[in-house]
Design a protein around this motif. Structure first.
Motif, PDB file in Angstrom:
ATOM      1  N   UNK A  81      33.939  -9.943  28.840  1.00 48.09           N
ATOM      2  CA  UNK A  81      34.412 -10.934  29.814  1.00 48.09           C
ATOM      3  C   UNK A  81      35.087 -10.255  31.009  1.00 48.09           C
ATOM      4  N   UNK A  82      35.871  -9.202  30.698  1.00 43.60           N
ATOM      5  CA  UNK A  82      36.539  -8.483  31.778  1.00 43.60           C
ATOM      6  C   UNK A  82      35.536  -7.808  32.699  1.00 43.60           C
ATOM      7  N   UNK A  83      34.454  -7.316  32.095  1.00 42.15           N
ATOM      8  CA  UNK A  83      33.408  -6.680  32.923  1.00 42.15           C
ATOM      9  C   UNK A  83      32.793  -7.685  33.876  1.00 42.15           C
ATOM     10  N   UNK A  84      32.578  -8.913  33.371  1.00 42.34           N
ATOM     11  CA  UNK A  84      32.029  -9.946  34.255  1.00 42.34           C
ATOM     12  C   UNK A  84      32.995 -10.290  35.385  1.00 42.34           C
ATOM     13  N   UNK A  85      34.289 -10.393  35.004  1.00 35.89           N
ATOM     14  CA  UNK A  85      35.276 -10.712  36.043  1.00 35.89           C
ATOM     15  C   UNK A  85      35.382  -9.587  37.070  1.00 35.89           C
ATOM     16  N   UNK A  86      35.306  -8.337  36.579  1.00 36.25           N
ATOM     17  CA  UNK A  86      35.377  -7.211  37.519  1.00 36.25           C
ATOM     18  C   UNK A  86      34.186  -7.233  38.466  1.00 36.25           C
ATOM     19  N   UNK A  87      33.008  -7.575  37.936  1.00 41.11           N
ATOM     20  CA  UNK A  87      31.838  -7.648  38.817  1.00 41.11           C
ATOM     21  C   UNK A  87      32.011  -8.733  39.876  1.00 41.11           C
ATOM     22  N   UNK A  88      32.539  -9.924  39.433  1.00 38.64           N
ATOM     23  CA  UNK A  88      32.736 -10.998  40.412  1.00 38.64           C
ATOM     24  C   UNK A  88      33.804 -10.607  41.442  1.00 38.64           C
ATOM     25  N   UNK A  89      34.865  -9.940  40.945  1.00 40.42           N
ATOM     26  CA  UNK A  89      35.892  -9.501  41.877  1.00 40.42           C
ATOM     27  C   UNK A  89      35.359  -8.447  42.829  1.00 40.42           C
ATOM     28  N   UNK A  90      34.461  -7.584  42.319  1.00 46.12           N
ATOM     29  CA  UNK A  90      33.854  -6.570  43.196  1.00 46.12           C
ATOM     30  C   UNK A  90      33.049  -7.231  44.303  1.00 46.12           C
ATOM     31  N   UNK A  91      32.255  -8.259  43.895  1.00 46.12           N
ATOM     32  CA  UNK A  91      31.477  -8.976  44.916  1.00 46.12           C
ATOM     33  C   UNK A  91      32.400  -9.657  45.931  1.00 46.12           C
ATOM     34  N   UNK A  92      33.481 -10.292  45.395  1.00 49.43           N
ATOM     35  CA  UNK A  92      34.406 -10.973  46.292  1.00 49.43           C
ATOM     36  C   UNK A  92      35.101  -9.982  47.226  1.00 49.43           C
ATOM     37  N   UNK A  93      35.510  -8.819  46.654  1.00 49.20           N
ATOM     38  CA  UNK A  93      36.140  -7.804  47.492  1.00 49.20           C
ATOM     39  C   UNK A  93      35.175  -7.268  48.528  1.00 49.20           C
ATOM     40  N   UNK A  94      33.916  -7.154  48.153  1.00 45.08           N
ATOM     41  CA  UNK A  94      32.934  -6.700  49.143  1.00 45.08           C
ATOM     42  C   UNK A  94      32.807  -7.679  50.291  1.00 45.08           C
ATOM     43  N   UNK A  95      32.778  -8.984  49.936  1.00 46.69           N
ATOM     44  CA  UNK A  95      32.707  -9.995  50.997  1.00 46.69           C
ATOM     45  C   UNK A  95      33.963  -9.970  51.868  1.00 46.69           C
ATOM     46  N   UNK A  96      35.122  -9.879  51.165  1.00 44.42           N
ATOM     47  CA  UNK A  96      36.370  -9.825  51.920  1.00 44.42           C
ATOM     48  C   UNK A  96      36.430  -8.586  52.808  1.00 44.42           C
ATOM     49  N   UNK A  97      35.938  -7.469  52.309  1.00 43.29           N
ATOM     50  CA  UNK A  97      35.952  -6.229  53.100  1.00 43.29           C
ATOM     51  C   UNK A  97      35.081  -6.357  54.329  1.00 43.29           C
ATOM     52  N   UNK A  98      33.913  -7.003  54.144  1.00 49.58           N
ATOM     53  CA  UNK A  98      33.040  -7.216  55.301  1.00 49.58           C
ATOM     54  C   UNK A  98      33.706  -8.120  56.325  1.00 49.58           C
ATOM     55  N   UNK A  99      34.348  -9.204  55.811  1.00 50.56           N
ATOM     56  CA  UNK A  99      35.044 -10.112  56.725  1.00 50.56           C
ATOM     57  C   UNK A  99      36.206  -9.402  57.422  1.00 50.56           C
TER      58      UNK A  99
END
Length: 400
Positions: free
Chosen positions: A75-93
């Motif tokens: 479950x933590x791996x899934x959350x880390x992946x979602x957070x990675x995607x979110x951080x990537x979007x935030x970083x782009x923004x």
């Protein structure tokens, strides 16, 4: 030696111990030891079994925990992946926002640099102007220093220094008092000529001012290179001032002609301050002989007091003229009050006339409104005609 079971081997606390007894004791000890070893072995087996059972239970619990941790890790791996995607979007923004802000900052920085450059040019221009003013001031200071050197050379001579003190005293007196209120180098009845005489009002004796302060002794005290010479110079200065005070009291105190107090003028505020600080006894001695030592500021203040006294005397001389003028002013005020009362009466009558005019204009306005509301297309009823033709009572206008 032959041993029998009844043979006494030794005595223990008074009891004989035989071989049989010893053998029985050894046998009993061996039996007890065997029993203890057997009980210990059994106890160890039971403990081993309990430890193995507890280990099995802990192993099962650990296995369950590991299974749960594996699920949590997934479950933590899934959350880390979602957070990675979110951080990537935030970083782009954030990169986009930072780019926009950097562009705006660069634009504002360019404007600020341009304004700063203009301000720098303006500051440099002002600095050049101030430097030019400083150059001018430096030239003035150079000229002033030359004047100070010349003044020092002037003050080095005794007669010239006396003329300097006399000139400063005369300037103070001339600036504050009118002509005729003072006299320089006036000759008294005893033939002495003080530096200045101030004429007091109401026939009071004149005030004498002496400007010949003994500067030689003061300069010797001030320029003394060591304490011994300074003490000697201070003693000579006290003697010089005391003699000068006695001369003033002997020459210028004439009953009925001069005031019982005289001024000794010191042409420098710094010398006056040092005199009060270091030679208080000299000042007190002069005061006891009714000779007051004054600086330029104190002389100015004293002259202003004399000026106020002279002004008060002139006012008293003109008091009867002032009283006459005040009487005429009171008569004018009475006449003005009567005329204001009459004017108030006229204003009251005019106010009443204006109120009557407003009443008439109100009635005229009402009649105009009634005329405007008439319907001229149909013949009016008798009642309406009566209303229109019926005259209304009115107040008489002013003058009717």
């Amino acid at each position: 030696m032959d041993l029998h079971f009844s043979t006494v081997l030794f005595t223990l606390q008074g009891t004989p111990v035989t071989l049989a007894m010893l053998l029985w004791a050894v046998a009993a000890l061996i039996v007890l030891l065997v029993l203890w070893v057997w009980s210990s072995t059994a106890r160890m087996k039971r403990q081993t079994a309990e430890i193995e059972a507890k280990a099995e239970a802990e192993k099962a619990a650990l296995t369950e925990k590991l299974t749960s941790m594996a699920g949590a890790q997934a479950e933590l791996t899934g959350r880390v992946q979602s957070m990675t995607e979110m951080l990537g979007n935030r970083q782009a923004e954030l990169a986009r926002v930072m780019s926009e802000r950097m562009d705006g900052l660069g634009h504002r920085l360019g404007q600020s640099m341009s304004q700063q450059t203009n301000q720098t040019h303006e500051t440099l221009r002002s600095l050049h102007e101030r430097l030019a003013a400083i150059d001018t001031a430096q030239k003035n200071i150079t000229e002033l220093s030359q004047g100070v050197v010349e003044l020092q050379s002037i003050l080095a001579d005794k007669q010239t220094r006396g003329a300097f003190g006399q000139g400063r005293m005369e300037a103070i007196v001339q600036d504050a008092l009118p002509r005729g209120a003072y006299s320089f180098q006036h000759t008294l009845t005893n033939g002495k000529r003080p530096d200045c005489v101030i004429y007091l009002p109401n026939g009071a004796p004149s005030l004498v001012i002496d400007a010949k302060f003994p500067m030689e002794g003061w300069n010797a005290f001030r320029d003394a290179p060591e304490e011994r010479i300074a003490n000697q110079a201070a003693q000579r200065f006290r003697q010089d001032v005391g003699k000068h005070v006695q001369d003033i009291a002997a020459k210028y105190f004439l009953p009925g002609e001069t005031h019982e107090t005289a001024f000794m003028f010191v042409p420098s505020e710094s010398i006056f301050a040092d005199l009060h600080e270091r030679f208080e006894d000299v000042v007190q001695k002069a005061a006891r002989q009714r000779v007051v030592i004054v600086s330029p500021s104190l002389l100015t203040l004293s002259i202003q007091v004399v000026q106020a006294v002279l002004r008060d005397a002139r006012l008293r001389e003109q008091a009867h003229l002032i009283q006459d003028e005040v009487g005429r002013l009171v008569d004018d005020i009475v006449r003005l009050d009567d005329r204001v009362a009459k004017l108030a009466t006229h204003f009251g009558q005019a106010q009443r006339d204006i109120e009557q005019i407003q009443t008439s204009t109100g009635k005229i306005t009402k009649r105009g409104d009634r005329i405007g509301n008439l319907d001229v297309g149909q013949p009016p009823d008798a009642g309406e005609v009566g209303e229109v033709d019926a005259p209304e009572p009115r107040l008489p206008l002013a003058g009717e």
